[in-house]
Design a protein around this motif. Sequence first.
Motif, PDB file in Angstrom:
ATOM      1  N   CYS A  56      34.733  48.271  36.092  1.00 28.93           N
ATOM      2  CA  CYS A  56      35.892  47.389  36.015  1.00 28.93           C
ATOM      3  C   CYS A  56      35.547  46.162  36.845  1.00 28.93           C
ATOM      4  CB  CYS A  56      37.128  48.064  36.593  1.00 28.93           C
ATOM      5  SG  CYS A  56      37.642  49.533  35.715  1.00 28.93           S
ATOM      6  N   ALA A  57      35.887  44.993  36.332  1.00 28.71           N
ATOM      7  CA  ALA A  57      35.567  43.768  37.059  1.00 28.71           C
ATOM      8  C   ALA A  57      36.648  42.722  36.844  1.00 28.71           C
ATOM      9  CB  ALA A  57      34.210  43.219  36.614  1.00 28.71           C
ATOM     10  N   LEU A  58      36.821  41.901  37.862  1.00 24.33           N
ATOM     11  CA  LEU A  58      37.782  40.810  37.821  1.00 24.33           C
ATOM     12  C   LEU A  58      37.097  39.591  37.215  1.00 24.33           C
ATOM     13  CD1 LEU A  58      40.675  40.111  38.754  1.00 24.33           C
ATOM     14  CD2 LEU A  58      39.695  39.358  40.916  1.00 24.33           C
ATOM     15  N   TRP A  63      41.660  41.690  35.079  1.00 28.16           N
ATOM     16  CA  TRP A  63      40.776  42.843  35.198  1.00 28.16           C
ATOM     17  C   TRP A  63      40.341  43.319  33.811  1.00 28.16           C
ATOM     18  CZ3 TRP A  63      38.465  44.626  39.405  1.00 28.16           C
ATOM     19  CH2 TRP A  63      38.972  44.266  40.642  1.00 28.16           C
ATOM     20  N   PHE A  64      39.046  43.675  33.707  1.00 20.71           N
ATOM     21  CA  PHE A  64      38.479  44.187  32.464  1.00 20.71           C
ATOM     22  C   PHE A  64      37.730  45.475  32.730  1.00 20.71           C
ATOM     23  CE2 PHE A  64      39.156  39.763  31.638  1.00 20.71           C
ATOM     24  CZ  PHE A  64      39.541  39.720  30.308  1.00 20.71           C
ATOM     25  N   ARG A  72      37.667  45.760  27.451  1.00 25.16           N
ATOM     26  CA  ARG A  72      39.083  45.531  27.199  1.00 25.16           C
ATOM     27  C   ARG A  72      39.778  45.158  28.497  1.00 25.16           C
ATOM     28  NH1 ARG A  72      42.530  49.823  28.634  1.00 25.16           N
ATOM     29  NH2 ARG A  72      41.421  51.709  29.194  1.00 25.16           N
ATOM     30  N   GLU A  73      40.837  44.386  28.389  1.00 31.43           N
ATOM     31  CA  GLU A  73      41.616  44.002  29.560  1.00 31.43           C
ATOM     32  C   GLU A  73      42.475  45.191  29.994  1.00 31.43           C
ATOM     33  OE1 GLU A  73      44.513  40.408  31.147  1.00 31.43           O
ATOM     34  OE2 GLU A  73      43.709  40.327  29.117  1.00 31.43           O
ATOM     35  N   ILE A  74      42.582  45.377  31.326  1.00 33.53           N
ATOM     36  CA  ILE A  74      43.389  46.465  31.869  1.00 33.53           C
ATOM     37  C   ILE A  74      44.310  45.924  32.954  1.00 33.53           C
ATOM     38  CG2 ILE A  74      41.677  48.250  31.371  1.00 33.53           C
ATOM     39  CD1 ILE A  74      40.873  48.147  34.338  1.00 33.53           C
ATOM     40  N   GLU A  77      46.566  48.205  38.222  1.00 37.53           N
ATOM     41  CA  GLU A  77      46.817  49.583  38.652  1.00 37.53           C
ATOM     42  C   GLU A  77      45.800  50.569  38.079  1.00 37.53           C
ATOM     43  OE1 GLU A  77      49.580  47.949  36.757  1.00 37.53           O
ATOM     44  OE2 GLU A  77      49.897  46.915  38.649  1.00 37.53           O
ATOM     45  N   GLU A  78      45.074  50.174  37.045  1.00 34.08           N
ATOM     46  CA  GLU A  78      44.104  51.052  36.393  1.00 34.08           C
ATOM     47  C   GLU A  78      42.696  50.914  36.966  1.00 34.08           C
ATOM     48  OE1 GLU A  78      44.503  51.175  31.951  1.00 34.08           O
ATOM     49  OE2 GLU A  78      45.897  49.526  32.343  1.00 34.08           O
ATOM     50  N   VAL A  79      42.505  50.010  37.911  1.00 33.22           N
ATOM     51  CA  VAL A  79      41.164  49.719  38.412  1.00 33.22           C
ATOM     52  C   VAL A  79      40.627  50.843  39.293  1.00 33.22           C
ATOM     53  CG1 VAL A  79      39.801  48.147  39.840  1.00 33.22           C
ATOM     54  CG2 VAL A  79      41.483  47.238  38.225  1.00 33.22           C
TER      55      VAL A  79
END
Length: 92
Positions: A56-58, A63-64, A72-74, A77-79
């Motif tokens: 996951c990266a900003l 966040w993706f 996909r974009e998330i 809270e899912e990171v």
Amino acid sequence: MKLDLKDHLTNLKCPMDGFEVMRNINPKVDREKASYSLYAVINHVGALSGGHYTACALNNGAWFKYDDSYCREIKAEEVCTKDAYVLFYSRD
């Protein structure tokens, strides 16, 4: 003896912004210069002998999640999940 960390890992806390890591190491460090923000996480699912990695990266304030051939974009809270393996911070 089997070591079970499941209870400890289910409540993983990773500060997203303003993480003051140096404050705990050296209280004399200027706190304004010792603040960090999370910008990426590597996740691992599976066992020590094998498994699957995702990240996951900003990127531009969003966040993706990256998983093999898709992205996909998330939500923020899912990171940080129980699968977080490596956390990456940058100095604010």
